[in-house]
Design an enzyme around this catalytic site. Structure first.
Site, PDB file in Angstrom:
ATOM      1  N   PHE A 155      78.673  12.183 -59.147  1.00 16.14           N
ATOM      2  CA  PHE A 155      80.020  12.450 -59.629  1.00 16.14           C
ATOM      3  C   PHE A 155      80.484  11.208 -60.388  1.00 16.14           C
ATOM      4  O   PHE A 155      80.281  10.089 -59.924  1.00 16.14           O
ATOM      5  CB  PHE A 155      80.955  12.734 -58.450  1.00 16.14           C
ATOM      6  CG  PHE A 155      82.329  13.170 -58.855  1.00 16.14           C
ATOM      7  CD1 PHE A 155      82.548  14.456 -59.307  1.00 16.14           C
ATOM      8  CD2 PHE A 155      83.398  12.298 -58.794  1.00 16.14           C
ATOM      9  CE1 PHE A 155      83.820  14.873 -59.694  1.00 16.14           C
ATOM     10  CE2 PHE A 155      84.671  12.696 -59.177  1.00 16.14           C
ATOM     11  CZ  PHE A 155      84.888  13.983 -59.625  1.00 16.14           C
ATOM     12  N   ASP A 224      77.422   9.581 -50.059  1.00 21.21           N
ATOM     13  CA  ASP A 224      78.651  10.292 -50.357  1.00 21.21           C
ATOM     14  C   ASP A 224      78.500  11.711 -49.814  1.00 21.21           C
ATOM     15  O   ASP A 224      77.621  12.461 -50.251  1.00 21.21           O
ATOM     16  CB  ASP A 224      78.881  10.312 -51.871  1.00 21.21           C
ATOM     17  CG  ASP A 224      80.184  10.990 -52.275  1.00 21.21           C
ATOM     18  OD1 ASP A 224      80.605  11.929 -51.578  1.00 21.21           O
ATOM     19  OD2 ASP A 224      80.770  10.594 -53.306  1.00 21.21           O
ATOM     20  N   TYR A 249      89.477  17.162 -48.381  1.00 23.25           N
ATOM     21  CA  TYR A 249      90.223  18.292 -48.937  1.00 23.25           C
ATOM     22  C   TYR A 249      89.319  19.428 -49.397  1.00 23.25           C
ATOM     23  O   TYR A 249      89.812  20.442 -49.879  1.00 23.25           O
ATOM     24  CB  TYR A 249      91.114  17.841 -50.098  1.00 23.25           C
ATOM     25  CG  TYR A 249      90.452  16.948 -51.122  1.00 23.25           C
ATOM     26  CD1 TYR A 249      89.607  17.452 -52.098  1.00 23.25           C
ATOM     27  CD2 TYR A 249      90.700  15.573 -51.108  1.00 23.25           C
ATOM     28  CE1 TYR A 249      89.008  16.625 -53.028  1.00 23.25           C
ATOM     29  CE2 TYR A 249      90.115  14.737 -52.040  1.00 23.25           C
ATOM     30  CZ  TYR A 249      89.272  15.265 -52.999  1.00 23.25           C
ATOM     31  OH  TYR A 249      88.664  14.435 -53.926  1.00 23.25           O
ATOM     32  N   LYS A 250      88.011  19.303 -49.250  1.00 16.25           N
ATOM     33  CA  LYS A 250      87.105  20.385 -49.623  1.00 16.25           C
ATOM     34  C   LYS A 250      86.833  21.251 -48.392  1.00 16.25           C
ATOM     35  O   LYS A 250      87.699  21.992 -47.949  1.00 16.25           O
ATOM     36  CB  LYS A 250      85.826  19.811 -50.221  1.00 16.25           C
ATOM     37  CG  LYS A 250      86.053  18.967 -51.488  1.00 16.25           C
ATOM     38  CD  LYS A 250      84.735  18.486 -52.072  1.00 16.25           C
ATOM     39  CE  LYS A 250      84.943  17.459 -53.170  1.00 16.25           C
ATOM     40  NZ  LYS A 250      85.630  17.987 -54.352  1.00 16.25           N
ATOM     41  N   ARG A 398      80.603  27.508 -61.118  1.00 19.58           N
ATOM     42  CA  ARG A 398      80.401  27.067 -59.734  1.00 19.58           C
ATOM     43  C   ARG A 398      81.147  27.996 -58.775  1.00 19.58           C
ATOM     44  O   ARG A 398      82.315  28.315 -58.993  1.00 19.58           O
ATOM     45  CB  ARG A 398      80.923  25.640 -59.517  1.00 19.58           C
ATOM     46  CG  ARG A 398      80.168  24.547 -60.199  1.00 19.58           C
ATOM     47  CD  ARG A 398      80.509  23.181 -59.588  1.00 19.58           C
ATOM     48  NE  ARG A 398      81.911  23.051 -59.211  1.00 19.58           N
ATOM     49  CZ  ARG A 398      82.383  22.056 -58.473  1.00 19.58           C
ATOM     50  NH1 ARG A 398      81.587  21.115 -58.018  1.00 19.58           N
ATOM     51  NH2 ARG A 398      83.673  21.986 -58.184  1.00 19.58           N
TER      52      ARG A 398
END
Length: 425
Positions: A155, A224, A249-250, A398
């Site tokens: 990312f 990560d 938050y995922k 996605r």
């Protein structure tokens, strides 16, 4: 034969017959997939978790970007606002447990990533924690090493932070694909920053094997976990990971901008040297002394005053995990993604989309990425029709599958609507 049908050219008649046959095949396929979805939902041991979330008629397949809201969280946030802040005010740092929240909530996340208590602190953003972890890793590494390996497919922020950390510490940054890490390791390698799951493709990387390779070269492994925590077993302790970071938050459903977390393996805590030594990580934070003395344990990962409103919303959100084994979540995740890939193959016109997420379970996270030439238009159309995923430019659709609230009927509907959108263009 009627006059009107006699007027239809032979080629047009053949086309009409083909369309009718295709429609019939799609209808038959739809019935088969719908029946299977109903049976799978009926047998799903996690199906009752869905009622714990605020959901509507939309098929929400973007939990790998922002998880859904647990239904009880607004009442908890209102309690924090009205009583803990509104009435108790400053007393809440002690009486409401605000001060100890970063470690307390870290201990609740720990079982979801395979860590014992006392090794995770919740604080700051993922980016800030990546910076802490990478710089601290170079300080934990043997002296004389001057290279930081970073996942070349990472990312972007992880790459930006790693590059800045390398400049600040005088290290050389070496981007390398995860499967190329073993061959790139050497006596100059100080630290390696890797993603457990690729944010774009959904590929699951070999955390145990790569960690062992990093350790074999005498370097420090930083992982990560943003796209794996809450979706699959991680095994931080079991696999000897040194440092790890992740967002909440995922798949952990902590809410937009909810604080991230930092894992510091117990064996490293006494030597963990944070590049951001803030007052809340001081051994005597209220002593207000000019000299910094780090606290013991994971508290060293703290920096400044915790974001209490977001932190306590996250703490409440974690209630949905009570009694849920991560292994059951993983089993459902794989079943959902298998079924989605099968439905897409059945519904999508041939050649319009190509899976880029690996088919092998050992290499798949909890999302499916499809390459599509007109991805932006297709995703916009899907969202308009009540199927919410997202895209990564230029051509990747996605779809994230959060097993606590996504069902098999959702999967069938999403694939069917995708097929309809693709057939129209």
């Amino acid at each position: 034969m009627s006059e009107s049908s006699a007027a239809v050219p032979e080629s047009s008649a053949a086309t009409s017959e083909h369309v009718a046959a295709t429609s019939g095949n799609v209808a038959a396929t739809s019935g088969t997939f719908a029946a299977r979805a109903a049976a799978l939902d009926a047998a799903d041991p996690l199906a009752d978790r869905r009622k714990l979330f605020t959901l509507d008629d939309v098929v929400y397949l973007d939990g790998n970007s922002l998880g859904a809201l647990p239904v009880h969280v607004p009442a908890r946030v209102q309690e924090v606002l009205a009583r803990e802040w509104g009435e108790l005010r400053i007393r809440s740092w002690d009486e409401s447990g605000w001060w100890t929240a970063p470690e307390r909530i870290g201990d609740r996340i720990a079982p979801l990533v395979g860590a014992a208590a006392g090794q995770i602190v919740v604080s700051d953003s993922t980016s800030v924690n990546v910076f802490k972890a990478v710089v601290a890793a170079t300080r934990l590494a043997p002296r004389g090493r001057d290279e930081i390996l970073v996942d070349a497919t990472t990312f972007p922020t992880d790459g930006y932070i790693a590059e800045s950390a390398a400049r600040m510490t005088g290290h050389r940054l070496v981007p390398v694909a995860p499967d190329g890490v073993p061959g790139a390791l050497g006596p100059r390698t100080a630290a390696v920053l890797l993603n457990h799951v690729d944010y774009r493709t959904g590929r699951l990387h070999d955390l145990p094997g790569l960690t062992a390779a990093v350790h074999g070269a005498g370097a420090v492994a930083v992982w990560d976990l943003c796209h794996s925590a809450g979706a699959l077993p991680v095994g931080l302790d079991a696999h000897g990971v040194d440092l790890a970071v992740g967002c909440t938050y995922k798949y952990l459903n902590g809410g937009p901008g909810s604080p991230a977390y930092l894992y510091v393996a117990e064996r490293h805590q006494a030597a963990f040297d944070s590049p951001l030594p803030g007052w809340t990580s001081h051994a005597d934070p209220f002593g207000m002394t000019p000299a910094y003395a780090p606290a013991d344990g994971a508290v060293r990962g703290r920096v400044g005053t915790p974001d209490i409103l977001s932190m306590l919303a996250l703490e409440a959100s974690l209630d949905v995990w009570d009694g849920v084994p991560v292994e059951a979540v993983r089993a459902k995740s794989l079943a959902l993604t298998d079924f989605f890939l099968e439905c897409v193959a059945g519904y999508a016109p041939e050649g319009r989309v190509t899976p880029v997420t690996p088919a092998a379970h050992a290499e798949r996270g909890s999302q499916v990425a499809l390459r599509c030439a007109d991805a932006e238009r297709v995703m916009s159309a899907l969202i308009t029709r009540g199927v919410v995923g997202d895209l990564r430019r230029p051509d990747v659709l996605r779809f994230g599958f959060t097993p606590l609230y996504v069902g098999f009927a959702d999967v069938e509907r999403a694939a069917r609507v995708l097929g309809e959108v693709l057939a129209e263009s």
